[in-house]
Scaffold this active site. Structure first.
Site, short mmCIF file in Angstrom:
data_model
loop_
_atom_site.label_atom_id
_atom_site.label_comp_id
_atom_site.label_asym_id
_atom_site.label_seq_id
_atom_site.Cartn_x
_atom_site.Cartn_y
_atom_site.Cartn_z
N GLY A 144 1.11 -1.40 4.35
CA GLY A 144 1.55 -0.08 3.90
C GLY A 144 2.44 0.65 4.88
N GLU A 166 -11.14 -9.24 2.53
CA GLU A 166 -9.89 -8.92 3.20
C GLU A 166 -10.20 -8.80 4.69
OE1 GLU A 166 -7.38 -5.84 1.57
OE2 GLU A 166 -6.43 -5.50 3.52
N HIS A 187 0.99 6.16 1.79
CA HIS A 187 1.77 7.05 2.66
C HIS A 187 2.88 7.80 1.93
CE1 HIS A 187 -0.22 6.52 6.50
NE2 HIS A 187 -0.57 5.35 6.01
N ARG A 210 -7.25 12.78 0.69
CA ARG A 210 -6.21 13.32 1.56
C ARG A 210 -4.81 12.85 1.19
NH1 ARG A 210 -7.23 9.98 7.13
NH2 ARG A 210 -9.24 10.98 7.04
N ASN A 247 0.86 -1.19 0.00
CA ASN A 247 0.00 0.00 0.00
C ASN A 247 0.90 1.24 0.00
OD1 ASN A 247 -1.42 2.29 1.05
ND2 ASN A 247 -3.09 0.93 1.64
N THR A 277 -8.41 3.40 8.35
CA THR A 277 -9.65 2.60 8.31
C THR A 277 -9.77 1.79 9.61
OG1 THR A 277 -9.09 2.37 5.99
CG2 THR A 277 -10.98 1.12 6.77
N HIS A 293 -5.56 3.73 -1.90
CA HIS A 293 -6.89 4.04 -1.36
C HIS A 293 -7.29 5.42 -1.89
CE1 HIS A 293 -9.53 4.28 2.56
NE2 HIS A 293 -10.21 4.60 1.47
N ARG A 330 -9.54 8.01 -1.32
CA ARG A 330 -10.51 8.43 -0.29
C ARG A 330 -11.41 9.53 -0.82
NH1 ARG A 330 -9.20 7.04 5.26
NH2 ARG A 330 -10.85 8.52 5.72
N1 PXP Z 1 -5.89 -3.08 3.90
C1 PXP Z 1 -6.85 -2.13 3.93
C2 PXP Z 1 -8.21 -2.48 3.41
C3 PXP Z 1 -6.58 -0.83 4.41
O1 PXP Z 1 -7.55 0.10 4.43
C4 PXP Z 1 -5.26 -0.54 4.84
C5 PXP Z 1 -4.95 0.84 5.34
O2 PXP Z 1 -5.09 1.76 4.34
C6 PXP Z 1 -4.30 -1.54 4.75
C7 PXP Z 1 -4.64 -2.81 4.31
C8 PXP Z 1 -2.87 -1.29 5.12
O3 PXP Z 1 -2.75 -0.99 6.47
P1 PXP Z 1 -1.37 -0.49 7.04
O4 PXP Z 1 -1.06 0.82 6.38
O5 PXP Z 1 -1.65 -0.34 8.50
O6 PXP Z 1 -0.35 -1.53 6.73
#
Ligand code: PXP
Length: 259
Positions: free
Chosen positions: A235, A150, A9, A48, A6, A100, A42, A44
């Site tokens: 992520g 998921e 960030h 953001r 992901n 989330t 994502h 959003r």
């Molecule tokens: N899966 C989903 C559906 C998410 O919304 C997120 C966070 O955006 C992640 C995985 C990844 O989470 P993290 O950034 O905490 O690894």
């Protein structure tokens, strides 16, 4: 075990200054070079971090499949149908949340989810629902006709952080986390068992299972042992580690643990 990275960030860092750097598109060939399997972004409602232009360029130029997370919102779904990612993961979204914070309310949104799933699948897009590890929600997801679920690993990750992080509290206001250590240890085992049992149940219904949220280089070790989870979407911890070790190394290190 497959890894979806992901890259939201990277856009968060860019938006901290509202400039053009770093560009999340530049992450795509690096994820491929590190031999991860998928890119997750994502889109959003409040845009953001990842914006429409990022999503378009990433989907058009990626040699890896793109898993696009979004809310069940008419305008976003219309946009997603134009963008045509490989998979859409429908997630709950609240404007004030930092991230989330829980799985989708599948029961409340059942009809809307069914319609959107059909529309996306008709357009050649796989559909996944981001849900809590709960058999009723899994059964409803099956009835909706999605390809994937998921499982939200947030509760497991938060309890793990409370027990083992020397920084202590993770700022997620979950009541259970105020419990004594002995109870937290039991809760950690319970949350893991919930993930194991619900993965098996989802598999028995023919659903493909991914998992994610709050996973990191330590707590992922138990999750990647779970039979039946095909893919992890991770992520924050990868982007955080890349500040010190570089992005490609951070992806490779995660892959070494989970494969
Ligand atoms: N899966 C989903 C559906 C998410 O919304 C997120 C966070 O955006 C992640 C995985 C990844 O989470 P993290 O950034 O905490 O690894």
């Amino acid at each position: 075990m497959l890894l979806g990275v992901n890259i939201d960030h990277i856009a968060v860092l860019r938006e901290a200054r509202k400039i053009n750097d770093p560009d999340p598109l530049d992450a795509v060939p690096i994820v491929k070079r590190a031999r991860a399997d998928q890119i997750t972004i994502h889109l959003r409602e409040d845009r953001r971090h990842i914006n429409d232009y990022d999503a378009k360029r990433i989907i058009e130029n990626s040699q890896l499949p793109i898993n696009l997370e979004c809310a069940i919102d008419e305008k976003i779904i219309k946009k997603v149908l134009e963008l045509k990612p490989h998979r859409v993961t429908i997630v709950p979204e609240k404007r004030e949340e930092v991230t989330t914070e829980g799985g989708l309310d599948v029961s409340k949104n059942f009809e809307a989810l069914k319609d959107v799933t059909k529309e996306l699948q008709t357009n050649g897009i796989e559909v996944s629902l981001f849900i809590d590890p709960n058999p009723k929600v899994i059964k409803l997801s099956k009835d909706i006709g999605v390809d994937w679920i998921e499982l939200h690993t947030g509760l497991y990750s938060n309890i793990y952080a409370m027990l083992f992080s020397n920084l202590g509290f993770t700022k997620h206001s979950i009541k259970e986390l105020e419990l004594p250590r002995s109870k937290l240890k039991k809760l950690l085992q319970l949350s893991l068992k919930e993930l194991i049992d619900n993965t098996a149940y989802a598999n028995s219904l023919g659903l493909k299972v991914a998992a994610g949220h709050g996973l990191n280089y330590q707590n992922v070790k138990e999750i990647c042992k779970i039979n039946g989870i095909i893919e992890l979407n991770i992520g924050q911890c990868i982007i955080a580690r890349s500040v010190f070790t570089g992005f490609e190394n951070a992806v490779r290190e995660m892959l070494e643990i989970i494969q």
